[in-house]
Scaffold this active site. Structure first.
Site, PDB file in Angstrom:
ATOM      1  N   LYS A 105       0.859  -1.194   0.000  1.00 16.27           N
ATOM      2  CA  LYS A 105       0.000   0.000   0.000  1.00 16.27           C
ATOM      3  C   LYS A 105       0.887   1.234   0.000  1.00 16.27           C
ATOM      4  O   LYS A 105       2.025   1.164   0.444  1.00 16.27           O
ATOM      5  CB  LYS A 105      -0.875   0.019   1.261  1.00 16.27           C
ATOM      6  CG  LYS A 105      -2.105   0.889   1.144  1.00 16.27           C
ATOM      7  CD  LYS A 105      -3.252   0.157   0.487  1.00 16.27           C
ATOM      8  CE  LYS A 105      -4.425   1.055   0.192  1.00 16.27           C
ATOM      9  NZ  LYS A 105      -5.585   0.273  -0.253  1.00 16.27           N
TER      10      LYS A 105
ATOM     11  N   ASP B 217      -7.016   4.344  -4.599  1.00 19.62           N
ATOM     12  CA  ASP B 217      -7.695   4.202  -3.301  1.00 19.62           C
ATOM     13  C   ASP B 217      -8.308   5.588  -3.058  1.00 19.62           C
ATOM     14  O   ASP B 217      -8.544   6.328  -4.036  1.00 19.62           O
ATOM     15  CB  ASP B 217      -6.691   3.797  -2.206  1.00 19.62           C
ATOM     16  CG  ASP B 217      -7.371   3.338  -0.913  1.00 19.62           C
ATOM     17  OD1 ASP B 217      -7.780   2.172  -0.837  1.00 19.62           O
ATOM     18  OD2 ASP B 217      -7.530   4.155   0.029  1.00 19.62           O
TER      19      ASP B 217
HETATM   20  P1  NDP Z   1     -12.930   7.826  -3.038  1.00 16.92           P
HETATM   21  O1  NDP Z   1     -11.878   8.833  -2.809  1.00 16.92           O
HETATM   22  O2  NDP Z   1     -13.450   7.603  -4.405  1.00 16.92           O
HETATM   23  O3  NDP Z   1     -14.190   8.135  -2.109  1.00 16.92           O
HETATM   24  C1  NDP Z   1     -14.082   8.227  -0.734  1.00 16.92           C
HETATM   25  C2  NDP Z   1     -15.402   8.702  -0.164  1.00 16.92           C
HETATM   26  O4  NDP Z   1     -15.364   8.617   1.255  1.00 16.92           O
HETATM   27  C3  NDP Z   1     -15.706  10.149  -0.485  1.00 16.92           C
HETATM   28  O5  NDP Z   1     -17.081  10.314  -0.541  1.00 16.92           O
HETATM   29  C4  NDP Z   1     -15.105  10.881   0.701  1.00 16.92           C
HETATM   30  O6  NDP Z   1     -15.677  12.145   0.931  1.00 16.92           O
HETATM   31  C5  NDP Z   1     -15.417   9.932   1.828  1.00 16.92           C
HETATM   32  N1  NDP Z   1     -14.361  10.034   2.854  1.00 16.92           N
HETATM   33  C6  NDP Z   1     -13.051   9.785   2.709  1.00 16.92           C
HETATM   34  N2  NDP Z   1     -12.390  10.003   3.841  1.00 16.92           N
HETATM   35  C7  NDP Z   1     -13.288  10.428   4.713  1.00 16.92           C
HETATM   36  C8  NDP Z   1     -13.209  10.814   6.056  1.00 16.92           C
HETATM   37  N3  NDP Z   1     -12.051  10.823   6.738  1.00 16.92           N
HETATM   38  N4  NDP Z   1     -14.357  11.167   6.661  1.00 16.92           N
HETATM   39  C9  NDP Z   1     -15.551  11.163   5.977  1.00 16.92           C
HETATM   40  N5  NDP Z   1     -15.675  10.811   4.705  1.00 16.92           N
HETATM   41  C10 NDP Z   1     -14.567  10.442   4.080  1.00 16.92           C
HETATM   42  O7  NDP Z   1     -12.353   6.472  -2.410  1.00 16.92           O
HETATM   43  P2  NDP Z   1     -12.851   4.972  -2.663  1.00 16.92           P
HETATM   44  O8  NDP Z   1     -14.317   4.937  -2.878  1.00 16.92           O
HETATM   45  O9  NDP Z   1     -11.951   4.382  -3.653  1.00 16.92           O
HETATM   46  O10 NDP Z   1     -12.495   4.303  -1.256  1.00 16.92           O
HETATM   47  C11 NDP Z   1     -13.428   4.219  -0.190  1.00 16.92           C
HETATM   48  C12 NDP Z   1     -12.990   3.120   0.768  1.00 16.92           C
HETATM   49  O11 NDP Z   1     -12.949   1.878   0.082  1.00 16.92           O
HETATM   50  C13 NDP Z   1     -11.599   3.298   1.385  1.00 16.92           C
HETATM   51  O12 NDP Z   1     -11.604   2.745   2.679  1.00 16.92           O
HETATM   52  C14 NDP Z   1     -10.721   2.438   0.490  1.00 16.92           C
HETATM   53  O13 NDP Z   1      -9.551   2.023   1.150  1.00 16.92           O
HETATM   54  C15 NDP Z   1     -11.667   1.277   0.228  1.00 16.92           C
HETATM   55  N6  NDP Z   1     -11.395   0.448  -0.941  1.00 16.92           N
HETATM   56  C16 NDP Z   1     -11.269   1.003  -2.191  1.00 16.92           C
HETATM   57  C17 NDP Z   1     -11.047   0.196  -3.279  1.00 16.92           C
HETATM   58  C18 NDP Z   1     -10.990   0.737  -4.671  1.00 16.92           C
HETATM   59  O14 NDP Z   1     -10.872  -0.074  -5.597  1.00 16.92           O
HETATM   60  N7  NDP Z   1     -11.098   2.025  -4.895  1.00 16.92           N
HETATM   61  C19 NDP Z   1     -10.876  -1.249  -3.125  1.00 16.92           C
HETATM   62  C20 NDP Z   1     -11.112  -1.737  -1.794  1.00 16.92           C
HETATM   63  C21 NDP Z   1     -11.334  -0.896  -0.764  1.00 16.92           C
HETATM   64  P3  NDP Z   1     -14.924  13.463   0.401  1.00 16.92           P
HETATM   65  O15 NDP Z   1     -14.973  13.395  -1.077  1.00 16.92           O
HETATM   66  O16 NDP Z   1     -15.681  14.600   0.987  1.00 16.92           O
HETATM   67  O17 NDP Z   1     -13.528  13.357   0.936  1.00 16.92           O
HETATM   68  O1  2IT Z   2      -7.953  -1.517  -0.818  1.00 11.40           O
HETATM   69  C1  2IT Z   2      -7.869  -2.014  -1.961  1.00 11.40           C
HETATM   70  O2  2IT Z   2      -7.998  -3.233  -2.145  1.00 11.40           O
HETATM   71  C2  2IT Z   2      -7.649  -1.114  -3.096  1.00 11.40           C
HETATM   72  N1  2IT Z   2      -7.609   0.083  -2.901  1.00 11.40           N
HETATM   73  C3  2IT Z   2      -7.485  -1.686  -4.473  1.00 11.40           C
HETATM   74  C4  2IT Z   2      -6.066  -2.134  -4.684  1.00 11.40           C
HETATM   75  C5  2IT Z   2      -5.728  -2.564  -6.095  1.00 11.40           C
HETATM   76  O3  2IT Z   2      -4.539  -2.883  -6.286  1.00 11.40           O
HETATM   77  O4  2IT Z   2      -6.578  -2.607  -6.958  1.00 11.40           O
END
Ligand code: NDP
Ligand code: 2IT
Length: 444
Positions: free
Chosen positions: A126, A166
């Site tokens: 990561k 992420d």
């Molecule tokens: P994005 O940046 O696309 O979206 C994140 C969302 O969560 C936004 O709406 C953001 O609001 C909100 N957010 C982030 N941090 C905070 C905080 N501290 N407090 C309140 N709201 C918050 O990220 P992802 O959708 O990609 O990721 C979301 C979660 O999923 C994370 O935990 C990530 O690690 C996990 N994840 C992502 C994967 C991926 O493929 N993208 C895979 C597996 C897990 P704002 O825009 O206002 O900051």
């Molecule tokens: O938390 C996760 O699994 C991710 N943000 C996706 C990682 C990836 O390599 O696609």
């Protein structure tokens, strides 16, 4: 003192001021207790848990960049290569002001078991930065991404370490970083996943985490005799994971009534308007408060609150530790039957415990959000064979992977006498493969 307790104590002592990392280690090791105790002598002699909780490598670097006014800024950059026993390090990059080494280590540690669960050959890593993309111009984002990659490119490669997105890192950032990697290293290779379709990306990768979450949730519910169609779903977040979780939930016949960002949350009793949500977040990159302009009957509230809404299924899809004990109590009181984590470690340990004790089906993120990284691994396969698969092909593979993870976690839980506990099941199933690979490769 038991080996598990000894290692947890040592991890806390040796990694001060990293509460999220401590939390992730505790959650995993506590639930592996039964397996570890059965092999305690061998594991202790091999210092297996000490090796498992110490990253193989940590890079930390300076990221200088220039804003639109000519002002220079400096951010911290990180890449943690946690465990490469089953494949090249794989895991996302997070750009968010809250990022520090402890958060990247917790995410890297989780990633090791998650990637193992996918059944695909990927190790865990990561990275990220405390850079805040919010409010930055496109040129500033590019400047930052280029500077970040100028350093990161020394440590990664298609067969070494393959980052992805992420929080705060999506297709735009991946594109800028890919371009910079190519310029410096003079090699066109699948060094990042989540790429655009015109330069080696995979169909379904954008949707994969959210869709995968719903494939897992549907299967978990079906295994317990419940149909997802007609259920009311509360979702937190409004980013990549939340949007495509909402889309697939709707396609499955459920009604999604909430979404949130870091400033507020919306409640739309008639069901979220997905097109509006996508336009606000993916096109305008705006605040969720704008949603009311599209749907005057919906409610917008400042602060946190999605878990106060009555729902059958709760899907935390924003960030770590966003669902607390009080929220868990409200969900149970409101008749919620399942919580499935789209984010990484969004539920606190106390909240998880409460949900499990009260018979709520609980899907831990390392199992239920593994669809993103799994599809990243499918993108790597396509890059290696220099071919692109159709949407249907990738989606079918994703569905099979999520259903398998669900069944493997359930089977491991049952085998160790905790039927229905997907937390223990996922940790054990993920752990077994990593340990097998580590043992086969000698002390390293
Ligand atoms: P994005 O940046 O696309 O979206 C994140 C969302 O969560 C936004 O709406 C953001 O609001 C909100 N957010 C982030 N941090 C905070 C905080 N501290 N407090 C309140 N709201 C918050 O990220 P992802 O959708 O990609 O990721 C979301 C979660 O999923 C994370 O935990 C990530 O690690 C996990 N994840 C992502 C994967 C991926 O493929 N993208 C895979 C597996 C897990 P704002 O825009 O206002 O900051
Ligand atoms: O938390 C996760 O699994 C991710 N943000 C996706 C990682 C990836 O390599 O696609």
């Amino acid at each position: 003192m038991s080996y598990v307790d000894e290692v947890i104590e040592a991890v806390v002592k040796k990694n001060p001021a990293e509460p999220e990392f401590h939390q992730a280690v505790k959650e995993v090791l506590e639930s592996l207790r039964v397996v570890i105790e059965a092999n305690e002598e061998k594991f202790r002699k091999d210092a297996l848990l000490e090796r498992l909780t110490e990253p193989e490598r940590v890079f930390q670097f300076r990221v200088p960049w220039v804003d639109d006014n000519g002002q220079v800024h400096v951010n911290k950059g990180y890449r943690v290569q946690f465990n490469g026993s089953i494949g090249p390090y794989k895991g996302g990059l997070r750009f968010h002001p809250s990022v520090n080494l402890g958060i990247i280590k917790f995410l890297g540690f989780e990633q090791v078991f998650k990637n193992s669960l996918t059944g695909l050959p990927i190790g865990g890593g990561k990275g990220g930065s405390d850079f805040d993309p919010k409010g930055k111009s496109d040129r500033e984002i590019m400047a930052f991404c280029q500077s970040f990659m100028t350093e990161l490119c020394k440590y990664i490669g298609a067969d070494t370490d393959v980052p992805a997105g992420d929080i705060g890192v999506g297709a735009r950032e991946i594109g800028y970083m890919f371009g910079q990697y190519k310029r410096i290293r003079s090699v066109y290779e699948g060094v990042l996943t989540g790429k655009g379709l015109s330069y080696g990306g995979s169909l379904v990768r954008t949707e994969a985490t959210g869709y995968g979450l719903l494939y897992f949730t549907k299967e978990m519910l079906a295994m317990n005799g419940v149909d997802i169609a007609g259920k009311t779903v509360a979702i937190s977040g409004a980013g990549n994971v939340a949007i495509y979780a909402a889309e697939k939930a709707m396609q499955m016949g459920a009604k999604v009534v909430t979404a949130s960002d870091s400033t507020g949350w919306i409640y739309d009793a008639e069901g979220i308007d997905l097109a509006a949500l996508k336009e606000i977040k993916e096109v305008k990159r705006a605040r969720l408060s704008e949603y009311k302009a599209y749907r005057p009957n919906a409610e917008y509230h400042e602060g946190k609150g999605v878990w106060s809404v009555k729902c059958d299924i709760a899907l935390p899809c924003a960030t770590q530790n966003e669902l607390h004990l009080e929220d868990a109590k409200t969900l149970v009181a409101n008749g919620c039957i399942a919580v499935a984590e789209g984010a990484n470690m969004p539920t606190t340990l106390e909240a998880t415990e409460y949900l499990l004790e009260n018979g709520v089906l609980f899907a831990p993120g390392k199992a239920s959000n593994a669809g993103g990284v799994a599809t990243s691994a499918l993108e790597m396969s396509q890059n290696s064979e220099r071919l692109s698969w159709t949407f249907e092909e990738v989606d079918e593979k994703l569905q099979n992977i999520m259903v398998n993870i669900c069944h493997n976690a359930a089977a491991a839980a049952e085998k160790y006498g905790v039927k229905g506990n997907y937390v223990v099941g996922a940790n054990i199933a993920g752990f077994e493969k990593v340990v097998d690979a580590m043992n086969a490769q000698g002390i390293c």
